[in-house]
Scaffold this active site. Structure first.
Site: not given
Ligand code: NAD
Length: 388
Positions: A143, A228
């Site tokens: 999401k 949410y």
């Molecule tokens: P994060 O920044 O920790 O991880 C993102 C990952 O994408 C990293 O490993 C990064 O290296 C990679 N990546 C690849 N191409 C990239 C680019 N061009 N720029 C930046 N990063 C790039 O983020 P996250 O918190 O893991 O979030 C990722 C997704 O998951 C988002 O869509 C977020 O909304 C979703 N999320 C959902 C929940 C949930 O409870 N459902 C919780 C956290 C995050």
């Protein structure tokens, strides 16, 4: 009794493919099976590949995949060779199941990967969902599903064309407290709901800079945390709102929040006159709250939206919201695997993601114009606790 014999390992994949394409009915006796889940060979679970090994994959999804019954972590897609090596070692992932963003499309030839789970910054979801669809994989997308309605529609069309299952990573639909809010609200256990309130936010520390980069995030806390609140109000009320109004909060840090909003307050109006007041922010820590005031009582969760520690109360101390906390991600992942195996619809389909992206766009439009925005044309889909 031959109908009940499990398929041979080589025919099992064809069988699952037929099921997922909706052609399972042509297989003699398929409906006579107690449960196709029983056909999973001992030790064989559906293989999941995580795309993007950031905080959520590392901290939540990979550990959850150690607890799932019907699927397991089988592959990763990462731009970092060091991470690929570390994950291979930590999770016993075969080197042939590791891809980078350029080699990702070769996953089409990998029968060990059944499900691709896209966990990238929001604006990259569309590209990787479409590529996974073209590789013939079932897909879960985090999401918010997309950063525009156009992207969301494109993703749904690609998944339909591929004939594969598609869901959004909405973990709270599998969480007992939030499921009970749906039941209490939609079943009018306390009569008609007249008012809802929800908030969710945290003090942003710039640990994940893409979240304040509009091109990658699509927006600020509304896309990230506010979604949410939006969903909570809809699934508790059991109606899609007919209009929204919204106001951005004063920006406390114009350098940090120079592309996305620091926070927003918004109001949803429902056809029966009920109203929901919601708030999200990257400038304020909030416990995350979801409350409904109805004709004969109230019920609420606080905290409502986290990974654990959720708690709830009702006006009559009924104890209906004294429920266990579970591993939400494991429940969500197993339900999706079950849907794939049994060719059942997921309760969190792409269309639900599209509905929410339509509403997020409406809230931004309302905040930007200061006008009420009609939302009658958004997808009329109500969240359920079960599709069965
Ligand atoms: P994060 O920044 O920790 O991880 C993102 C990952 O994408 C990293 O490993 C990064 O290296 C990679 N990546 C690849 N191409 C990239 C680019 N061009 N720029 C930046 N990063 C790039 O983020 P996250 O918190 O893991 O979030 C990722 C997704 O998951 C988002 O869509 C977020 O909304 C979703 N999320 C959902 C929940 C949930 O409870 N459902 C919780 C956290 C995050």
């Amino acid at each position: 009794m031959t109908d009940l014999l499990p398929p041979t390992p080589s025919s099992r994949r064809d069988f699952l493919r037929a099921l997922s394409l909706g052609t399972g009915a042509t297989l003699a006796g398929a409906s006579a099976l107690a449960s196709p889940l029983e056909w999973l060979a001992p030790g064989r679970k559906l293989g999941v590949a995580l795309v993007g090994l950031g905080n959520y994959s590392t901290g939540q999804l990979a550990p959850a995949l150690r607890q799932t019954k019907f699927c397991q972590l089988a592959g990763v897609v990462t731009g970092s060779p060091a991470k690929a090596a570390q994950w291979q070692q930590q999770y016993g992932i075969a080197a042939k199941n590791c891809y980078d963003y350029k080699t990702f499309d070769r996953i089409i030839d990998n029968p060990a990967i059944d499900i691709v789970y896209v966990v990238l910054p929001n604006a990259l979801h569309a590209e990787y969902v479409v590529r996974a669809a073209q590789a013939g994989k079932h897909v879960i997308c985090e999401k918010p599903m997309a950063t525009s309605v156009a992207d969301a529609r494109h993703m749904i069309a690609a998944m339909r064309k591929a004939g594969r299952k598609f869901s959004v990573g909405y973990r709270l639909h599998f969480e007992p407290h939030n499921q009970e809010m749906m039941r209490l609200g939609q079943g009018q256990a306390y009569g008609k709901i007249n008012h809802l309130a929800a908030d969710n936010g945290f003090q942003f520390n710039n640990g994940t800079p893409w979240r304040v980069n509009k091109k990658l995030s699509g927006g600020g806390p509304l896309m990230d945390m506010g979604i949410y609140c939006l969903q909570g109000c809809i699934y508790t009320k059991g109606q899609v709102p007919v209009s929204v109004t919204a106001r951005f909060i004063p920006n406390p840090d114009p350098v940090l929040f120079n592309e996305v909003e620091a926070g927003v307050n918004w109001q949803l109006r429902f056809a029966d006159g009920a109203v929901a007041d919601c708030r999200t922010s990257y400038a304020e820590n909030m416990p995350g709250r979801l409350r409904a005031d109805a004709a004969t009582g109230w019920f609420e969760l606080e905290p409502a939206f986290g990974y654990g520690g959720l708690a709830g109360k009702t006006s009559d101390n009924s104890g209906k919201l004294n429920l266990p906390n579970i591993n939400q991600q494991a429940a969500q992942l197993d339900d999706f695997a079950r849907c794939v195996l049994q060719n059942q619809p997921t309760r969190v389909p792409g269309e639900l993601g599209l509905r929410d992206v339509q509403l997020l766009e409406a809230i931004y439009r309302a905040a930007e114009t200061g006008q009420s925005v009609a939302t009658k044309d958004v997808v009329q889909l109500i969240d359920r606790t079960s599709m069965r």
